[in-house]
Design a protein around this motif. Structure first.
Motif, PDB file in Angstrom:
ATOM      1  N   VAL A  85       0.850  -1.179   0.000  1.00  0.00           N
ATOM      2  CA  VAL A  85       0.000   0.000   0.000  1.00  0.00           C
ATOM      3  C   VAL A  85       0.886   1.229   0.000  1.00  0.00           C
ATOM      4  CG1 VAL A  85      -1.706   1.275   1.324  1.00  0.00           C
ATOM      5  CG2 VAL A  85      -1.784  -1.206   1.283  1.00  0.00           C
ATOM      6  N   ASP A  86       0.584   2.198  -0.811  1.00  0.00           N
ATOM      7  CA  ASP A  86       1.313   3.445  -0.673  1.00  0.00           C
ATOM      8  C   ASP A  86       0.368   4.631  -0.503  1.00  0.00           C
ATOM      9  OD1 ASP A  86       1.149   5.215  -3.084  1.00  0.00           O
ATOM     10  OD2 ASP A  86       1.806   3.362  -4.078  1.00  0.00           O
ATOM     11  N   GLU A  87       0.964   5.702  -0.091  1.00  0.00           N
ATOM     12  CA  GLU A  87       0.218   6.891   0.325  1.00  0.00           C
ATOM     13  C   GLU A  87      -0.909   7.319  -0.598  1.00  0.00           C
ATOM     14  OE1 GLU A  87       2.063  10.480   1.650  1.00  0.00           O
ATOM     15  OE2 GLU A  87       3.919   9.365   2.017  1.00  0.00           O
ATOM     16  N   TYR A  94      -6.143   0.094  -1.991  1.00  0.00           N
ATOM     17  CA  TYR A  94      -5.613  -0.506  -0.758  1.00  0.00           C
ATOM     18  C   TYR A  94      -6.409  -1.714  -0.310  1.00  0.00           C
ATOM     19  CZ  TYR A  94      -8.686   2.634   2.143  1.00  0.00           C
ATOM     20  OH  TYR A  94      -9.723   3.305   2.711  1.00  0.00           O
ATOM     21  N   THR A  95      -7.718  -1.691  -0.588  1.00  0.00           N
ATOM     22  CA  THR A  95      -8.500  -2.875  -0.238  1.00  0.00           C
ATOM     23  C   THR A  95      -7.969  -4.108  -0.964  1.00  0.00           C
ATOM     24  OG1 THR A  95     -10.456  -1.486   0.029  1.00  0.00           O
ATOM     25  CG2 THR A  95     -10.826  -3.844  -0.198  1.00  0.00           C
ATOM     26  N   ILE A  98      -4.470  -5.227   0.250  1.00  0.00           N
ATOM     27  CA  ILE A  98      -4.441  -5.899   1.545  1.00  0.00           C
ATOM     28  C   ILE A  98      -4.965  -7.325   1.435  1.00  0.00           C
ATOM     29  CG2 ILE A  98      -5.491  -5.922   3.841  1.00  0.00           C
ATOM     30  CD1 ILE A  98      -5.142  -2.886   3.840  1.00  0.00           C
ATOM     31  N   THR A 102      -2.526 -10.550   2.001  1.00  0.00           N
ATOM     32  CA  THR A 102      -2.899 -11.493   3.048  1.00  0.00           C
ATOM     33  C   THR A 102      -2.935 -12.913   2.488  1.00  0.00           C
ATOM     34  OG1 THR A 102      -4.228  -9.787   4.123  1.00  0.00           O
ATOM     35  CG2 THR A 102      -4.626 -12.057   4.789  1.00  0.00           C
ATOM     36  N   GLU A 229       7.863 -10.344   6.854  1.00  0.00           N
ATOM     37  CA  GLU A 229       7.805  -9.332   7.914  1.00  0.00           C
ATOM     38  C   GLU A 229       7.044  -8.102   7.473  1.00  0.00           C
ATOM     39  OE1 GLU A 229       9.870  -8.415  10.868  1.00  0.00           O
ATOM     40  OE2 GLU A 229      11.325 -10.051  11.000  1.00  0.00           O
ATOM     41  N   ASP A 230       6.395  -7.501   8.424  1.00  0.00           N
ATOM     42  CA  ASP A 230       5.656  -6.279   8.117  1.00  0.00           C
ATOM     43  C   ASP A 230       6.652  -5.140   8.053  1.00  0.00           C
ATOM     44  OD1 ASP A 230       4.539  -8.269   9.576  1.00  0.00           O
ATOM     45  OD2 ASP A 230       3.727  -6.948  11.097  1.00  0.00           O
ATOM     46  N   ASP A 232       6.832  -2.452   6.009  1.00  0.00           N
ATOM     47  CA  ASP A 232       6.375  -1.081   5.973  1.00  0.00           C
ATOM     48  C   ASP A 232       5.151  -0.864   6.837  1.00  0.00           C
ATOM     49  OD1 ASP A 232       3.985  -0.079   3.901  1.00  0.00           O
ATOM     50  OD2 ASP A 232       4.680  -2.138   3.606  1.00  0.00           O
ATOM     51  N   MET A 233       4.892   0.354   7.061  1.00  0.00           N
ATOM     52  CA  MET A 233       3.935   0.762   8.059  1.00  0.00           C
ATOM     53  C   MET A 233       2.506   0.329   7.753  1.00  0.00           C
ATOM     54  SD  MET A 233       3.572   4.484   9.535  1.00  0.00           S
ATOM     55  CE  MET A 233       5.160   4.027  10.234  1.00  0.00           C
ATOM     56  N   TYR A 234       2.166   0.323   6.490  1.00  0.00           N
ATOM     57  CA  TYR A 234       0.785   0.031   6.135  1.00  0.00           C
ATOM     58  C   TYR A 234       0.499  -1.452   6.087  1.00  0.00           C
ATOM     59  CZ  TYR A 234       1.338   4.762   4.620  1.00  0.00           C
ATOM     60  OH  TYR A 234       1.627   6.074   4.575  1.00  0.00           O
ATOM     61  N   PRO A 236      -0.493  -4.841   6.770  1.00  0.00           N
ATOM     62  CA  PRO A 236      -1.286  -5.381   7.858  1.00  0.00           C
ATOM     63  C   PRO A 236      -0.520  -6.523   8.507  1.00  0.00           C
ATOM     64  CG  PRO A 236      -2.045  -6.234   5.778  1.00  0.00           C
ATOM     65  CD  PRO A 236      -0.961  -5.258   5.460  1.00  0.00           C
ATOM     66  N   MET A 237      -0.915  -6.871   9.691  1.00  0.00           N
ATOM     67  CA  MET A 237      -0.216  -7.954  10.369  1.00  0.00           C
ATOM     68  C   MET A 237      -0.715  -9.285   9.853  1.00  0.00           C
ATOM     69  SD  MET A 237       1.662  -6.860  13.165  1.00  0.00           S
ATOM     70  CE  MET A 237       1.166  -7.947  14.480  1.00  0.00           C
TER      71      MET A 237
END
Lengths: 283, 283
Positions: A85-87, A94-95, A98, A102, A229-230, A232-234, A236-237
DNA sequence: AAGAAAAATGTAATTTTTTGACATTTTTTG
DNA sequence: CAAAAAATGTCAAAAAATTACATTTTTCTT
């Protein structure tokens, strides 16, 4: 390996023109697989042989073969992880990203899982006197979920969110008790301590965590889930999702092992819930 | 639909020669995608245009397009089997089946999701004075997870497992409060009541549930997730996983909407956790 | 910084592959 | 059994991909 990831990775190794091709393909892989080499060449503003060379560099036999690989990468069930996902992404983007990442993580997780250990852990669980599920932070909800699932099986199962309660519970454990500890990183100090306490009191400790982590070292069995690994910030875990799926696997193994009579029992539990629900219309 | 299944189904509708082609492809689909139309024609002992016609009958644009579809069907390893766990499955089998069906459910869920509503709910959440996440039973752990995620955003967020607490909390809600209710079936009586109470007190009610359910009717916005029903007993509750992923989507939308300064803040929260962890070796 | 070598890219011709038009065979139906 | 319809094959045209080679660009050496 997924060819889209491969493109992303090799991006630096490409020449200028090849990179142009890569950009176009990554921007819209769906279009790419339905284009001829001529169309793609024009879109990338390079010559046709350049596209062909690009394909060969990715270890494919040629353009048609490349398209085949690409099609497979795009196929349902094998999305690629590198959809970050980017800004500037809109809701639509983004949906999708993600959901796709996942799914991709689940695929990776599945491959990293050792089925033999799954089997042994299922064995353990079916024979356990008491089962405890502990996790902290994001993993707490996974433990919570496990409680829910195993509670229906009518086995003594325990879950605490509080570290002190977890410790106390482990203090009182004995042979035959199984403690399942959930942690993505396996570096949460208090959880590692819980593992130590449980072991000292003769409980069997199962870790759902990443290999070679401090937590893994303290466990009797480790169900290692290597999830990207996550970074970047966006991101999801995705680790939680993989952990949950693993819980499903364990629960299923448990049910299968217990045999028919047990399954009937399970059905009764399900029926009991009916009273608390609105009936489904028969339409 | 998977093209291999399609071939199997239409088999009777095919002509004699077309059936020959079908046989050859079904016998060894891997070979098929790497053959030219000429090779495949020879293998099936028919002419090349027949193969082409065969492709068109399956609603593809031609032979190359057909190969693309075929490649996609073959992509996720196990093409045309309905992946349900059955009694005689070994650990290897049920593990793979569960992971695969979970991924498939995510795909279905993604497609059923209305992005516009996602966007509107994200809007709501960013402007909310207080956010509550409630679920019961299996959905409780999803609400729990949502709490975890949104708690990091430093917004007033609330979660109760207890029905009475949920009701009380909703009694006190006001305009600007958002109540997110999670339920796969949308038929749990107490949760529907919670929705009614929240609405009477001017809160905005968002349902993560299936369309047209009693719960959905009581919600201001419905994020409908149509996940294949857990018809058989072994079927894991894929719905939870879809719900969690949706939570990820909402959280991501939230972060994006809040902009840069907010994200820096988030990073600080992450850093704070470091003290409670064992450092990662730099190897 | 000039020039040679190497790498990258493009042009045009060649080959391979696919598709279309039409003839022939097979099947169906009255 | 014959006529119509459907299926299949032959062959040629078209499209697509690949190769060989020429040209340009980049890199390295002196």
């Amino acid at each position: 390996m997924n060819i889209l990831e491969k493109i992303t990775q090799n991006k630096t190794a490409f020449s200028k023109s090849e990179r142009k091709v890569a950009e176009v393909i990554l921007a819209n892989p769906q279009t790419a697989i339905h284009s001829s080499i001529a169309t793609l060449a024009k879109m990338s503003d390079v010559s046709e042989p350049t596209v062909n060379r690009f394909c060969r560099r990715l270890d494919t036999k040629g353009f048609p073969d490349f398209k085949l690989h690409l099609a497979q990468s795009l196929a349902n069930g094998t999305p690629y992880v590198n959809r970050h996902v980017d800004e500037n992404d809109g809701p639509d983007e983004y949906t999708n990203k993600i959901f796709e990442s996942t799914m991709a993580s689940l695929e990776v997780a599945r491959q990293s899982l050792d089925v033999n250990i799954v089997n042994r852990v299922v064995d353990l669980l079916t024979q356990a006197q008491k089962i405890s599920f502990f996790g902290l932070g994001a993993s707490a909800s996974v433990a919570h979920d496990a409680l829910n699932k195993f509670f229906r099986f009518n086995v003594p199962v325990v879950y605490f969110e509080d570290v002190l309660m977890q410790r106390m519970s482990c203090m009182n454990s004995t042979t035959g008790d199984v403690v399942v500890l959930i942690s993505h990183t396996g570096r949460t100090k208090s959880l590692v301590e819980v593992a130590q306490i449980a072991r000292m009191n003769d409980a069997t400790v199962v870790g759902i965590t990443s290999e070679d982590s401090p937590l893994a070292q303290e466990c009797t069995y480790v169900l290692s889930l290597e999830v990207p690994e996550d970074t970047d910030m966006y991101m999801p875990m995705a680790s939680r999702i993989a952990q949950l799926t693993l819980i499903d696997v364990l629960a299923t193994g448990f049910t299968l092992r217990r045999g028919n009579k047990f399954r009937e029992n399970l059905k009764r539990v399900k029926d009991t819930l009916r009273g608390s629900r609105y009936e489904k219309r028969n339409d």
